[in-house]
Design an enzyme around this catalytic site. Structure first.
Site, short mmCIF file in Angstrom:
data_model
loop_
_atom_site.label_atom_id
_atom_site.label_comp_id
_atom_site.label_asym_id
_atom_site.label_seq_id
_atom_site.Cartn_x
_atom_site.Cartn_y
_atom_site.Cartn_z
N HIS A 431 -8.20 24.85 32.59
CA HIS A 431 -8.83 23.62 33.05
C HIS A 431 -8.51 23.40 34.52
CE1 HIS A 431 -8.73 19.23 33.74
NE2 HIS A 431 -9.89 19.31 33.13
N ARG A 536 13.69 12.76 27.13
CA ARG A 536 12.50 12.07 26.61
C ARG A 536 11.55 13.12 26.04
NH1 ARG A 536 13.31 9.15 31.68
NH2 ARG A 536 13.34 6.89 31.36
N ASN A 703 15.92 0.03 32.07
CA ASN A 703 14.55 -0.22 32.53
C ASN A 703 13.90 -1.28 31.63
OD1 ASN A 703 15.22 1.99 34.06
ND2 ASN A 703 14.01 3.43 32.86
N CYS A 751 21.28 5.21 30.27
CA CYS A 751 20.33 6.25 30.64
C CYS A 751 19.12 5.67 31.37
CB CYS A 751 19.90 7.07 29.43
SG CYS A 751 19.14 6.07 28.14
#
Ligand code: PEP
Ligand code: MG
Length: 799
Positions: A431, A536, A703, A751
């Site tokens: 792609h 993650r 966060n 973290c």
């Protein structure tokens, strides 16, 4: 007539059978080895729209502003629904089923879309419409209809609008053709796709060709001089996966390539000779260079598709240019619209941590940072933007060089803004390669590790012909590189990898590293971190291009689990025996919506407060179990350094729910290290309950904890100045949680991004946190900062 046989079709029948159908018919007529089949003509599609009366609605719902991604998604969803829900006329059903019957012996067939504008020389629509492999009679009619519906994917609508094609004049036919159960396959450019030289470029991988075309595998690359038949270049790739037909289900599945074949050459010189003969015959037949998809079974070649190469410029000229160091960067490649001014503007770029990084380059040096396949010609200088998650596409500004593992359909708007594209994976027909060429953006694909090697904000020059990326951009004054000795959180300071500098401060508080892209593991490990404090998995999942549910539906549970096992084990290997804390999936629904299958996601007013993290996982135990199955497999394989962490828990009930799921998946919570993120005030205030539920550790996700404590949306720039991770309320929640956990023997960590900030580091060490996990570029500074605070505490205790 609704159905036409390939041997009745010729090149002039594009309007009736689409580009692919016409081309296959033409090749069949020229006695080239095309598998037998028929085409459900465009007229059938048109009369379906008219007889069901959906045509008006259809063309009005797709008339939207394609830069508005929500409107685009809705248009695509609605248009596809209209097609999939309308009944297929009885006469056409019979005609298709009868034609299939005439193929004899109930074969598996490939069902391929063939849009009437798709393969025209100026508009290679880059495989936008669906193809289904290994289809049998039972699914044939539904697949035909799905091909029709695929004329209205987000990507297809976007493309047509941008290329100026009226939606209502593009028709679609569907080719139904006997499957070739290939043992090797690939693509072939009968002339060089960048320069037009009489050199054939062949790409090949094991199994069915899908893996090459989709870019999910980096294929072998061969260059053959057509004039003397000499094999000029052979680049053997590490081919990790292949697509094959599952003998039981008949479905196409992705399999690991056996270890001993991964780096084996797919094509022998004899195979190449045969392909060159075929390529010459095709090019001669058409009189223009062709891009040919082919497949081989026991040495016998079959042609699956041929179309003109759309990217060869009349006067490519670039072949005569000098070496990279001599390049004239003012005359950048076609479409590269960055000028000196924007280069200057970009000399100060913002890195992922929000810190300002001075990365201005000087003249491009000779140092090749990464190399790969020159997939789209042209040269351009720009600032690297590493895109590893879909929501990062907004970070790509005019004049950036996108560096990504593999481009996805949804990246197209960002790719248009970029002056260059660099990918880790993919070949000349991936792609990334096709779209870059069409957008005339220089591209280097299949570099193997640009996302790990290049850095956000780094000034680079990309040569899309030779397949190289070098340091520096033209016309930017030389300035010293960022000072590596700055305080932690300075962000953007290059990671020091020299062994001398790597003498790591010994600290009682562990310093770990955060990671999202498995390919970055080596670099992260070289920081000397004590492990991974947060891995993650979102990137591993979203890079599949489909929601987990859709991926499993299409490829099976095994393939999904394999993907996770692959990604996680890459990191766990790199760090072994240091611990790697892997977090289960936590992507908000607006990110999932960007993926194939995203249309099934709930529409949420505020996804940040919505269906994500452990709440989604517990609500969808089936999907959650695939993730846990991956952990189980990793444990079975001996990765005892893998730890499990659950995101966005609120209380003990969430944790006990997760624990039950672990047990149901055959993971003994008493034998494995597992824990939870503290990302909500509720979780912090319920820390004792979490400890009693059996967690071994908790980790502060500052966060989220900051956004939920202060009611400040972390993605909302209008309130960004109020986003303060050091706010007393946040620190209070953290301090109290550490105290509660220490009393109960539960480890604590951080973290979130704030773990890279010196003030936060001081606070946490003072409070007695067990470990701190920082970004790779901040690990060194955090280590030093921790050392200093610990020494101060020691001194204070003896004074
Ligand atoms: C956090 O919330 O601090 C965190 C580390 O998780 P994410 O940024 O992935 O939401
Ligand atoms: Mg979070």
């Amino acid at each position: 007539m609704g159905v036409l046989w390939l041997d009745e079709i010729g090149a002039d029948d594009v309007d009736a059978v689409g580009g692919k159908g016409a081309s296959l018919g033409e090749l069949t007529g020229a006695d080239l080895p095309v598998p037998s089949g028929f085409v459900v003509g465009a007229e059938s599609y048109r009369s379906f729209l008219e007889s069901t009366g959906i045509d008006e609605d259809l063309f009005s719902v797709v008339d939207v502003d394609v830069e508005d991604s929500a409107a685009l998604s809705e248009a695509a969803e609605r248009a596809q629904e209209l097609i999939l829900d309308a009944p297929l006329p009885a006469e056409l059903r019979t005609e298709i089923i009868d034609a299939y019957g005439d193929l004899g012996d109930d074969p598996f067939v490939a069902v391929r879309s063939s849009a009437t504008a798709e393969d025209l020389p100026d508009a290679s629509f880059a495989g936008q419409q669906e193809t289904f492999l290994n289809v049998t009679e039972a699914d044939l009619l539904e697949r035909v209809r799905e091909c029709w519906a695929s004329l209205f994917t987000r990507r297809a609508i976007y493309y047509r609008q941008k290329q100026g094609f009226d939606h209502s004049i593009v028709d679609i036919a569907v080719v139904v053709q006997r499957m070739v159960d290939a043992d090797r396959s690939g693509v072939m450019f009968t002339s060089h796709p960048s320069t037009g030289d009489p050199r054939m470029v062949v790409e090949s991988a094991w199994g069915l060709g899908e893996a090459v075309v989709s870019g999910s595998v980096s294929p072998d690359n061969y260059v053959v001089d057509r004039e003397d038949g000499a094999v000029e270049e052979v680049t053997v790739a590490d081919k990790k996966v292949m697509h094959v037909k599952d003998d039981e289900t008949g479905e196409t599945v992705e399999r690991q390539v056996p270890e001993d074949r991964r780096e084996e050459r797919v094509l022998s010189d004899e195979h190449l000779d045969a392909l060159v003969d075929l390529g010459e015959a095709v090019e001669e037949h058409y009189g223009t260079p062709q891009d040919v998809e082919w497949a081989m079974v026991d040495g016998e070649i079959h042609m699956l598709q041929s179309r003109p190469i759309t990217t060869i410029e009349g006067e490519s000229g670039s072949a005569s240019e000098g070496a990279l160091g001599d390049m004239d960067l003012d005359s950048q490649g076609a479409g590269a619209d960055a000028d000196t001014e924007s280069g200057d503007e970009r000399a100060s770029a913002t890195d992922g941590s929000g810190a300002v990084t001075d990365q201005s380059g000087g003249d491009p040096s000779d140092e090749v940072l990464v190399s790969g396949l020159g997939a789209s010609p042209g040269k351009a200088g720009g600032t690297v933007t590493i895109v590893d998650q879909l929501d990062e596409l907004d970070r790509v500004s005019e004049g950036d060089v996108i560096v990504t593992e593999m481009t996805m359909p949804d990246m197209v708007p960002a790719m248009k803004r970029a002056v260059g594209i660099v990918t880790d994976e993919g070949g000349m027909t991936s792609h990334a390669a096709i779209v870059s060429r069409e957008l005339e953006v220089p591209a280097v694909v299949g570099t193997g590790g640009a996302t790990a090697t290049l850095e956000d904000g780094q000034a680079v020059t990309i040569d899309g012909e030779r397949g190289m990326v070098v340091e520096g951009i033209a016309d930017v004054e030389d300035e010293p590189a960022a000072d590596e000795t700055g305080a932690a959180g300075g962000g953007g300071a290059p990671v020091d990898t020299s062994p001398a500098e790597r003498s790591k401060p010994m600290t009682a508080t562990e310093v770990k590293v955060n990671l999202s892209i498995p390919e970055a593991a080596e670099r992260a490990a070289s920081t000397g971190a004590d492990g991974v404090g947060l891995l993650r998995v979102e990137h591993m999942v979203t890079s599949l291009g489909k929601t987990p549910e859709r991926y499993v539906e299409d490829h099976g549970e095994r393939a999904y689990v394999d993907e996770l096992v692959d990604g996680i084990s890459t990191v766990a290997d790199e760090f072994y025996p240091r611990p790697v804390r892997v977090r289960t999936l936590d992507a908000p629904t607006d990110e999932f919506r960007e993926l194939e299958g995203g249309e099934d996601e709930p529409e949420e007013h505020n996804p940040m407060l919505g269906y994500r993290g452990i709440r989604r996982s517990l609500d969808r135990p089936e999907s959650f179990r695939y993730e846990l199955a991956a952990f189980r497999r990793l444990y079975e394989k001996g990765y005892d350094n893998v730890e499990i962490m659950f995101p966005l828990v609120n209380d003990a009930e969430d944790v006990l729910g997760a624990r039950r799921e672990m047990e149901a998946a055959g993971i003994d919570p008493d034998k494995r290290s597992w824990g939870a993120m503290i990302e909500t005030p509720a979780a912090a205030l319920c820390a004792e309950g979490l400890a009693d539920a059996g967690v071994d550790f908790v980790s502060f996700g500052t966060n989220d904890l900051t956004q939920y404590t202060l009611a400040v949306d972390r993605n909302n720039s209008a309130v960004a100045d109020r986003f303060d991770e050091l706010h007393p309320a946040v620190l209070n929640l953290i301090g109290e949680t550490i105290r509660a956990c220490r009393e109960r023997g539960v480890e604590t960590s951080i973290c979130g991004q704030a773990g890279s900030k010196p003030e936060m580091v001081e606070f946490l060490v003072d409070e007695g946190v067990t470990s701190i996990s920082a970004n790779a570029d901040a690990v060194r500074d955090v280590q030093r900062r921790v050392e200093r605070v610990e020494q101060r505490l020691l001194l204070e205790s003896v004074r």
